[in-house]
Design a protein around this motif. Structure first.
Motif, PDB file in Angstrom:
ATOM      1  N   MET A  95       0.829  -1.203   0.000  1.00 32.52           N
ATOM      2  CA  MET A  95       0.000   0.000   0.000  1.00 32.52           C
ATOM      3  C   MET A  95       0.866   1.257   0.000  1.00 32.52           C
ATOM      4  SD  MET A  95      -2.464   1.459   2.985  1.00 32.52           S
ATOM      5  CE  MET A  95      -0.971   1.988   3.829  1.00 32.52           C
ATOM      6  N   ARG A  98       2.650   1.677  -3.444  1.00 32.47           N
ATOM      7  CA  ARG A  98       1.755   2.103  -4.520  1.00 32.47           C
ATOM      8  C   ARG A  98       1.374   3.573  -4.371  1.00 32.47           C
ATOM      9  NH1 ARG A  98      -0.642  -3.156  -3.712  1.00 32.47           N
ATOM     10  NH2 ARG A  98      -2.281  -2.218  -2.428  1.00 32.47           N
ATOM     11  N   ARG A  99       1.094   3.981  -3.158  1.00 33.32           N
ATOM     12  CA  ARG A  99       0.754   5.386  -2.944  1.00 33.32           C
ATOM     13  C   ARG A  99       1.951   6.292  -3.214  1.00 33.32           C
ATOM     14  NH1 ARG A  99      -3.228   5.001   2.428  1.00 33.32           N
ATOM     15  NH2 ARG A  99      -4.917   3.907   1.305  1.00 33.32           N
ATOM     16  N   ASN A 102       2.390   6.760  -6.759  1.00 32.20           N
ATOM     17  CA  ASN A 102       1.208   7.379  -7.359  1.00 32.20           C
ATOM     18  C   ASN A 102       0.590   6.494  -8.440  1.00 32.20           C
ATOM     19  OD1 ASN A 102      -0.695   9.439  -7.396  1.00 32.20           O
ATOM     20  ND2 ASN A 102       0.344  10.562  -9.037  1.00 32.20           N
ATOM     21  N   ASP A 105      -3.932   2.087  -6.117  1.00 32.45           N
ATOM     22  CA  ASP A 105      -3.727   1.471  -4.800  1.00 32.45           C
ATOM     23  C   ASP A 105      -4.991   0.793  -4.286  1.00 32.45           C
ATOM     24  OD1 ASP A 105      -5.205   3.758  -4.305  1.00 32.45           O
ATOM     25  OD2 ASP A 105      -4.209   4.211  -2.404  1.00 32.45           O
ATOM     26  N   SER A 389      -1.361   3.337   7.873  1.00 32.73           N
ATOM     27  CA  SER A 389      -2.495   3.639   7.001  1.00 32.73           C
ATOM     28  C   SER A 389      -3.377   4.750   7.563  1.00 32.73           C
ATOM     29  CB  SER A 389      -3.344   2.383   6.805  1.00 32.73           C
ATOM     30  OG  SER A 389      -4.055   2.075   7.997  1.00 32.73           O
ATOM     31  N   ASN A 453       3.868  12.134  -2.501  1.00 36.99           N
ATOM     32  CA  ASN A 453       2.710  11.368  -2.985  1.00 36.99           C
ATOM     33  C   ASN A 453       2.063  10.551  -1.868  1.00 36.99           C
ATOM     34  OD1 ASN A 453       3.054  12.260  -5.622  1.00 36.99           O
ATOM     35  ND2 ASN A 453       4.272  10.485  -6.237  1.00 36.99           N
ATOM     36  N   PHE A 454       2.910   9.880  -1.074  1.00 32.85           N
ATOM     37  CA  PHE A 454       2.373   9.039   0.002  1.00 32.85           C
ATOM     38  C   PHE A 454       1.588   9.874   0.994  1.00 32.85           C
ATOM     39  CE2 PHE A 454       2.869   7.406   4.352  1.00 32.85           C
ATOM     40  CZ  PHE A 454       2.088   6.272   4.227  1.00 32.85           C
ATOM     41  N   LYS A 457      -1.764  11.146  -0.650  1.00 32.49           N
ATOM     42  CA  LYS A 457      -2.757  10.096  -0.847  1.00 32.49           C
ATOM     43  C   LYS A 457      -3.318   9.615   0.482  1.00 32.49           C
ATOM     44  CE  LYS A 457      -4.929   7.149  -3.576  1.00 32.49           C
ATOM     45  NZ  LYS A 457      -5.872   7.561  -4.619  1.00 32.49           N
ATOM     46  N   THR A 458      -2.458   9.453   1.480  1.00 29.82           N
ATOM     47  CA  THR A 458      -2.907   8.980   2.785  1.00 29.82           C
ATOM     48  C   THR A 458      -3.855   9.989   3.435  1.00 29.82           C
ATOM     49  OG1 THR A 458      -0.851   7.733   3.079  1.00 29.82           O
ATOM     50  CG2 THR A 458      -2.148   8.168   5.055  1.00 29.82           C
TER      51      THR A 458
END
Length: 526
Positions: A95, A98-99, A102, A105, A389, A453-454, A457-458
């Protein structure tokens, strides 16, 4: 026949056979190029005294150590399932990757988790999900009445990891990612390096028991050096490290092979020596002393937010801190609660496995104690300890955290593959090493973008969780939103596991009475 005896006999017969055949065909002597080194290895194995396996099983015994050396890789790539990897399972690692890259996910075909297994957790959703506006990156103001330079922090920030434990490229990538995403980067107790400053990202300067960056010649606190660093524009907050979850009561460890002249100069220590920080501070010896030290740090920094990081151990000591706050009127701007499951570059096994209260228990206790003394409204609480997460963030916010730190997820965002070599200076992806050949593999710009990016996205997924539960803000999460499966037929909400303490209910009561209530409440919840 024993293997040792067999090796000796076979070696002698082989050599004699080769010498005999060489009378008729000299070309056979070339086989000694292969056979002679093997025989020499066997002779060495039988003569060395450190490894009984090699003494009893010359040559072949070496395969045991070769296989053992690649055991983590074998487990990770060929044995473990998506949900079994330790300390972070493949599901969570994938996870993060992928995040960070980008790329898509989402997951197909439903959850891989056993929803009827003890320990499974979930959030309550609302019939009216998606009808409430929510921000992808809400901010939290940190700074009380005595703070002249409050800081608007992101809900998700980089946890404490020192330059020395991490490579310069990893630090550069993290700080540049923090700059791009407008979130904070905790320096770790190793001090502020040029690589923390160069990209210009917001810093939380952590000061540990070694006082690195503000260290006097005797190893104590140097106020003049502190003023010089604390007033840097990049430094937004100062965090006094009391203890960390991975090794509470131990102090930091910097192995000698990571302690380069550059790192030694930053920390004011001798290079190529193992640096063990003291287990406790020399600047104070009790709760009131700590609070006066925090006040001093705030004043010397020009009024920046100052708080402390702690892994809950003896509960009475945290109660004493709260009572000292009431008595002195000195309030830290924030308290970071670290869980016993927190990560580290190096720690004794017993400290990592068997010391320190886990995050959820420690966080609930700390939040409830602050509420009991009516201090929670004035002090921000940061949660730290295996937060990967958006659900992990929502879970601790439901308990009472205002924002979070994450370390291992951030390491993975810049390339960590959980090779478990952080303490050996041989990190294969250049994240946790001072080997320049290895750190060259970590491209700063690429990994900074992945860090950004992580985080983005999170935070977006967290905002969608907020929307799904029907609350208007992350501040509205509460313990009734989170459920834990106790066994096949029993489910408990967090407000049952961690009964909330009424605001101000501890004021005017004796410490003994409060501790008895805490023990009783804990027993009833179980």
């Amino acid at each position: 026949m024993k293997v040792r005896q067999g090796f000796v006999i076979i070696s002698i017969l082989l050599v004699l056979a080769i010498l005999g055949i060489s009378y008729f065909w000299t070309g056979i002597l070339w086989t000694l190029v292969i056979i002679a080194p093997i025989i020499l290895v066997g002779i060495y194995d039988m003569s060395q005294k450190r490894h009984a396996i090699r003494r009893n099983y010359p040559v072949v015994g070496n395969f045991r150590y070769m296989l053992e050396s690649i055991r983590p890789e074998i487990m990770q790539y060929f044995v473990e399932t998506d949900t079994e990897g330790k300390p972070i399972d493949r599901l969570m690692r994938s996870m993060v990757y992928r995040r960070a890259k980008n790329v898509i996910d989402t997951v197909p075909f439903g959850t891989q988790l056993d929803v009827y297994e003890s320990g499974y957790e979930w959030l309550n959703h609302s019939m009216y999900a998606g009808k409430i506006k929510h921000a992808d990156d809400p901010r939290v103001k940190i700074g009380g009445d005595d703070c002249k330079q409050p800081y608007l922090a992101s809900l998700l920030n980089i946890s404490a990891m020192s330059f020395g434990s991490l490579s310069e490229n990893a630090v550069l990538a993290m700080n540049k990612g923090a700059k791009l995403g407008n979130f904070a980067h905790n320096t770790g107790e190793g001090g502020i390096s040029p690589y923390h400053l160069q990209p210009g990202g917001d810093l939380i300067w952590q000061i540990g028991t070694g006082y690195f960056g503000c260290r006097a010649t005797d190893g104590g606190f140097d106020a003049d050096k502190y003023v010089e660093r604390a007033n840097l524009p990049n430094v937004k907050m100062i965090e006094l490290k009391i203890s960390q979850g991975a090794k509470p009561g131990h102090g930091g460890i910097l192995p000698a092979n990571k302690n380069t002249p550059e790192i030694a100069a930053i920390r004011a220590v001798e290079p190529y020596t193992t640096v063990d920080s003291p287990p406790s501070h020399s600047a104070f010896s009790d709760a009131e002393g700590m609070l006066h030290f925090i006040k001093q740090l705030r004043e010397l920094s020009g009024g920046k937010p100052v708080g402390f990081k702690i892994c809950i151990g003896i509960k009475e000591e945290f109660v004493e801190i709260c009572e000292a706050i009431i008595k002195t009127g000195i309030k830290p701007d924030f308290i970071a609660i670290d869980g016993g499951e927190g990560g580290t570059g190096a720690a004794p096994v017993e400290f990592s496995n068997s010391l320190g209260m886990p995050l959820l228990d420690g966080l609930a206790f700390a939040v409830d104690t602050l509420r009991g003394y009516d201090l929670k409204k004035d002090i921000r609480v940061i949660a730290s300890g295996k937060i990967i997460s958006s659900f992990h963030i929502a879970r601790v916010m439901a308990i009472g955290a205002d924002l979070v730190y994450s370390a291992r997820a951030m390491m993975m965002a810049v390339g960590c593959i959980q090779a478990l070599q952080c303490n050996t200076n041989t990190c294969p992806v250049g994240v946790a090493t001072q080997d320049r050949d290895l750190m060259k593999g970590l491209d700063v710009q690429d990994k900074a973008t992945r860090m950004f990016n992580f985080h983005k996205k999170t935070m977006h997924i967290l905002s969608e969780l907020i929307s799904a539960t029907g609350v208007t803000s992350h501040r509205d999460f509460n313990r009734s939103h989170v459920n834990l499966r106790v066994d096949n037929t029993r489910v408990m909400a967090y407000d049952q596991l961690y009964p909330i303490v009424e605001i101000g209910s501890y004021i005017g009561r004796t410490k003994e009475d409060i501790m008895q209530e805490i023990k009783t409440k804990s027993a009833l919840a179980r």
